[in-house]
Enzyme design. Structure first.
Site, short mmCIF file in Angstrom:
data_model
loop_
_atom_site.label_atom_id
_atom_site.label_comp_id
_atom_site.label_asym_id
_atom_site.label_seq_id
_atom_site.Cartn_x
_atom_site.Cartn_y
_atom_site.Cartn_z
N CYS A 75 15.14 6.20 46.28
CA CYS A 75 14.83 5.04 45.43
C CYS A 75 13.42 4.57 45.81
CB CYS A 75 15.85 3.93 45.67
SG CYS A 75 15.44 2.41 44.79
N HIS A 161 15.58 13.54 37.62
CA HIS A 161 15.00 12.80 36.49
C HIS A 161 14.78 13.72 35.29
CE1 HIS A 161 14.05 9.06 38.63
NE2 HIS A 161 14.01 9.87 39.68
N GLU A 210 18.62 4.19 34.31
CA GLU A 210 18.94 4.77 35.62
C GLU A 210 20.40 5.21 35.72
OE1 GLU A 210 17.80 2.99 39.26
OE2 GLU A 210 15.96 2.16 38.43
N CYS A 219 11.56 1.69 37.72
CA CYS A 219 12.17 2.74 38.55
C CYS A 219 11.01 3.50 39.21
CB CYS A 219 13.02 3.68 37.69
SG CYS A 219 13.73 5.04 38.63
N GLY A 222 11.36 7.21 38.99
CA GLY A 222 11.19 7.54 37.57
C GLY A 222 9.71 7.58 37.21
N1 LIG Z 1 19.42 5.22 40.00
C1 LIG Z 1 18.72 6.15 40.86
C2 LIG Z 1 18.44 5.59 42.23
C3 LIG Z 1 17.52 4.38 42.23
C4 LIG Z 1 16.10 4.68 41.72
C5 LIG Z 1 15.22 3.49 41.85
N2 LIG Z 1 15.50 2.32 41.16
C6 LIG Z 1 13.75 3.78 42.09
O1 LIG Z 1 12.97 2.79 42.11
O2 LIG Z 1 13.38 4.92 42.30
C7 LIG Z 1 19.54 7.44 41.00
O3 LIG Z 1 20.75 7.43 40.76
O4 LIG Z 1 18.95 8.47 41.36
#
Ligand SMILES: N[C@@H](CCC[C@H](N)C(=O)O)C(=O)O
Length: 277
Positions: A75, A161, A210, A219, A222
């Site tokens: 994250c 991603h 997400e 994100c 992301g």
């Molecule tokens: N939802 C993501 C994990 C969290 C990602 C995050 N908010 C970021 O800032 O990178 C997953 O399930 O991989």
């Protein structure tokens, strides 16, 4: 028992941060879901847990749980908050902090202006790195979603991603396509779905649906994935400013096996205590 926590955010992607170096607790999946609830709990996109490292070369172990209770590999916004948290709590005085995550090691650096720069490692594009069901590594893959054929890029920043280029993020069908991409059977561990608008070679706008948390205000991984896919596809050039609904990140990547870096803010909102049932 009462658990001390800190509420933080990185560009509005919000976190409950728990120090399990000086406290003891065991958080089960159902309990994380209750705590994440924005009406009946504390409310957050991710829970970040600080633990002692298992590897003696590292400073901490950094664990991440989505709002649905699933544990994930990485994250990016959380990594910046993690760096700020361990220094604010005086768990370390180092400016450069090495952490182990389920997705591999990360190096975090707190700059003099308070921004945090994270070495996110080398982005990977091979289908097995996500995993993604595809015969070979390609710049773009075709994905059939809800009767539409989408052209996506895929990247792993430790976590998976999919990146879809759109004309305008404001009108992009994030709520409709996001959950369908997230749960697409070609992504056996689900995926984060990014919707990227290219503004210029050094600037994009991005919204991310997400995995395990729904659309967030930002994100970090992301943003890294979108820039890495964009550079690889010849659409972008490093450095790239990523405008997310919650604010901006700066991403730098020289391509191929170079490490990618992400720089942005980390904000402490309040400290609290919660009774664990
Ligand atoms: N939802 C993501 C994990 C969290 C990602 C995050 N908010 C970021 O800032 O990178 C997953 O399930 O991989």
């Amino acid at each position: 028992m009462l658990l001390h926590f800190t509420k933080m955010h990185g560009l509005g992607n919000d976190f409950m941060v728990v120090d399990l170096v000086t406290q003891r607790a065991r958080l089960e999946e159902a309990q994380i879901r209750r705590l994440a609830d924005r009406r009946f709990g504390i409310g957050f996109d991710q829970l970040l847990v600080v633990e002692p490292p298992r590897d003696p070369d590292m400073d901490f172990r950094y664990r991440i749980f989505n709002a649905d209770g699933s544990e994930v590999e990485n994250c990016g916004n959380g990594a910046r908050c993690f760096a700020r948290f361990v220094r604010d709590q005086r768990l370390t005085h180092k400016h450069e902090i090495r952490v182990e995550t389920a997705g591999g090691p990360l190096t975090l650096r707190v700059e003099d202006d308070g921004q945090v720069r994270v070495d996110m490692g080398v982005p990977r594009f091979a289908p097995e790195a996500l995993p993604f069901d595809a015969a070979e590594d390609r710049l773009r893959h075709t994905l059939e979603v809800a009767g539409e054929r989408l052209e996506i890029g895929v990247a792993s920043l430790g976590n998976p991603h999919a990146v879809l280029r759109v004309e305008d993020v404001d009108t992009a069908p994030v709520a409709r396509l996001g959950p369908a991409i997230e749960a697409h059977p070609r992504f056996p561990r689900r995926v984060n779905a990014g919707f990227m608008q290219v503004v210029s070679p050094h600037e994009i706008r991005l919204r991310v649906y997400e995995r395990g948390s729904g659309e967030t205000l930002a994100c970090g991984t992301g943003a890294c994935a979108a820039v890495a896919c964009g550079i690889r596809q010849g659409l972008l050039e490093s450095p790239v400013t990523v405008h997310l609904p919650g604010g901006d990140l700066r991403i730098e990547w020289a391509g191929d096996d170079a490490h990618l870096t992400m720089t942005g803010p980390a904000v402490r909102v309040f400290d609290g205590r919660v009774a664990l049932g």
